[in-house]
Design an enzyme around this catalytic site. Structure first.
Site, PDB file in Angstrom:
ATOM      1  N   ASP A   9      49.564  22.344   8.399  1.00  0.00           N
ATOM      2  CA  ASP A   9      48.632  23.527   7.929  1.00  0.00           C
ATOM      3  C   ASP A   9      49.766  23.767   6.838  1.00  0.00           C
ATOM      4  O   ASP A   9      50.524  23.162   6.275  1.00  0.00           O
ATOM      5  CB  ASP A   9      48.143  24.362   8.806  1.00  0.00           C
ATOM      6  CG  ASP A   9      47.956  25.717   8.310  1.00  0.00           C
ATOM      7  OD1 ASP A   9      46.928  25.083   7.561  1.00  0.00           O
ATOM      8  OD2 ASP A   9      48.469  26.557   8.390  1.00  0.00           O
ATOM      9  N   ASP A  11      48.165  26.958   4.557  1.00  0.00           N
ATOM     10  CA  ASP A  11      48.141  28.210   4.243  1.00  0.00           C
ATOM     11  C   ASP A  11      49.222  29.413   5.225  1.00  0.00           C
ATOM     12  O   ASP A  11      48.834  28.863   6.367  1.00  0.00           O
ATOM     13  CB  ASP A  11      47.360  29.031   4.172  1.00  0.00           C
ATOM     14  CG  ASP A  11      46.515  28.801   2.436  1.00  0.00           C
ATOM     15  OD1 ASP A  11      47.139  28.676   1.275  1.00  0.00           O
ATOM     16  OD2 ASP A  11      45.277  27.890   2.914  1.00  0.00           O
TER      17      ASP A  11
HETATM   18  C1  XBP Z   1      43.692  28.961   5.484  1.00  0.00           C
HETATM   19  C2  XBP Z   1      42.155  30.042   4.940  1.00  0.00           C
HETATM   20  C3  XBP Z   1      42.064  30.038   3.440  1.00  0.00           C
HETATM   21  C4  XBP Z   1      42.765  30.687   2.822  1.00  0.00           C
HETATM   22  C5  XBP Z   1      41.506  30.305   1.260  1.00  0.00           C
HETATM   23  O1  XBP Z   1      43.530  29.117   6.163  1.00  0.00           O
HETATM   24  O2  XBP Z   1      42.081  30.749   5.303  1.00  0.00           O
HETATM   25  O3  XBP Z   1      40.847  30.525   3.579  1.00  0.00           O
HETATM   26  O4  XBP Z   1      42.842  31.655   3.299  1.00  0.00           O
HETATM   27  O5  XBP Z   1      41.520  29.186   1.166  1.00  0.00           O
HETATM   28  P1  XBP Z   1      43.994  27.740   7.471  1.00  0.00           P
HETATM   29  P2  XBP Z   1      40.039  29.133  -0.253  1.00  0.00           P
HETATM   30  O6  XBP Z   1      46.018  28.141   7.157  1.00  0.00           O
HETATM   31  O7  XBP Z   1      44.596  28.110   8.696  1.00  0.00           O
HETATM   32  O8  XBP Z   1      43.821  26.741   6.842  1.00  0.00           O
HETATM   33  O9  XBP Z   1      39.280  29.874  -0.622  1.00  0.00           O
HETATM   34  O10 XBP Z   1      40.625  27.851  -0.603  1.00  0.00           O
HETATM   35  O11 XBP Z   1      38.825  28.719   0.656  1.00  0.00           O
HETATM   36 MG    MG Z   2      47.989  28.176   8.456  1.00  0.00          MG
END
Ligand code: XBP
Ligand code: MG
Length: 255
Positions: A9, A11
């Site tokens: 993953d 973020d």
């Molecule tokens: C990541 C997210 C994303 C980011 C924003 O979740 O929820 O929505 O916060 O990205 P994960 P965008 O780590 O579970 O993949 O604005 O580009 O959608």
């Molecule tokens: Mg995440």
């Protein structure tokens, strides 16, 4: 089955991007179009219950701005897409400025993986450019090429906690889920990886620490480094002080 690939993953897992990255970028986009919305650190904890930036804006409108009306009789999806495009530009600028570092142990582990020939992939909800720029800003120009597949954003219709993005990455790699270890930071991410059939190592952060990680393979507070040991919060790392490729491979292949 023996371990053949790690699927990361982005973020919250590779870097703490949410509080000082995505959240700030959303606020800058709101300001740019004259909206008085302000997503505080606390409010954002609730907004993270919805993955995907466009989906998160829609959820915010429904939950916190039920009376919001578009100024002209426009299309809500187009309004959200425009706002989200602005947010992405602000987010990319934040990444380019180098203000968002990788979490402890991430670079070390990725270097171990590269040296070993183990396969690597990304499965994330975020926009693909966000991944490219984060990797370039933290690991250098060619880092995106370390990953055999970058599964990101709208490439699948259902975002995490749906398993689709992991299933997509597995399909591209032509690997069974049982040969892969997923790295996640959140309950939504864990559920997505787990429902796709992957064992999952969770590395928590301030937003996700209190979540339910039932079914995780191992949960740690961070990946750890020599001189900066990780804490094992759930499961077993066989006494290791940090998450190393050799350590996880040994444990994975034994189970
Ligand atoms: C990541 C997210 C994303 C980011 C924003 O979740 O929820 O929505 O916060 O990205 P994960 P965008 O780590 O579970 O993949 O604005 O580009 O959608
Ligand atoms: Mg995440």
């Amino acid at each position: 089955m023996s371990l053949q690939a790690l699927i990361f993953d982005v973020d919250g897992t590779l870097a703490d991007t949410e509080r000082d990255g995505h959240r700030v970028a959303f606020n800058r986009a709101f300001d740019e179009v004259g909206l008085d919305w302000e997503w505080s650190v606390e409010l954002y904890a609730d907004l993270l219950s919805v993955t995907g930036g466009k989906e998160r804006i829609r959820y915010y409108l429904q939950r916190y701005r039920p009376d919001f009306q578009l100024q002209t009789d426009g299309d809500l999806a187009a309004f959200i897409a425009d706002l989200h495009g602005r947010k992405t530009r602000h987010y990319l600028a934040l990444l380019e400025s180098g203000s968002i570092p990788l979490r402890p142990g991430v670079e070390r582990l990725l270097e171990e993986v590269r040296a070993s020939g183990m396969r690597l992939a990304i499965a994330t909800t975020t926009t693909p450019e966000n991944v490219e720029v984060l990797l370039r800003a933290t690991l250098g120009e060619d880092a995106i090429g370390w990953f055999e597949v970058v599964a990101a954003g709208d490439v699948v219709p259902a975002k995490k906690p749906a398993p689709d993005i992991f299933s997509y990455a597995l399909e591209v790699m032509r690997l069974p889920a049982t040969a892969c270890l997923a790295f996640e930071d959140s309950q939504h991410g864990l559920v997505a990886a787990r429902d796709a059939g992957c064992r999952t190592l969770v590395t928590v952060n301030d937003y996700t620490r209190g979540q339910d990680f039932s079914g995780a393979w191992v949960v740690v507070d961070q990946l750890g480094e020599p001189g900066r040991p990780c804490k094992v919060l759930q499961g077993d790392l066989a006494g290791a002080a940090w998450v190393s490729l050799e350590g996880v491979r040994r444990l994975f292949d034994r189970q």
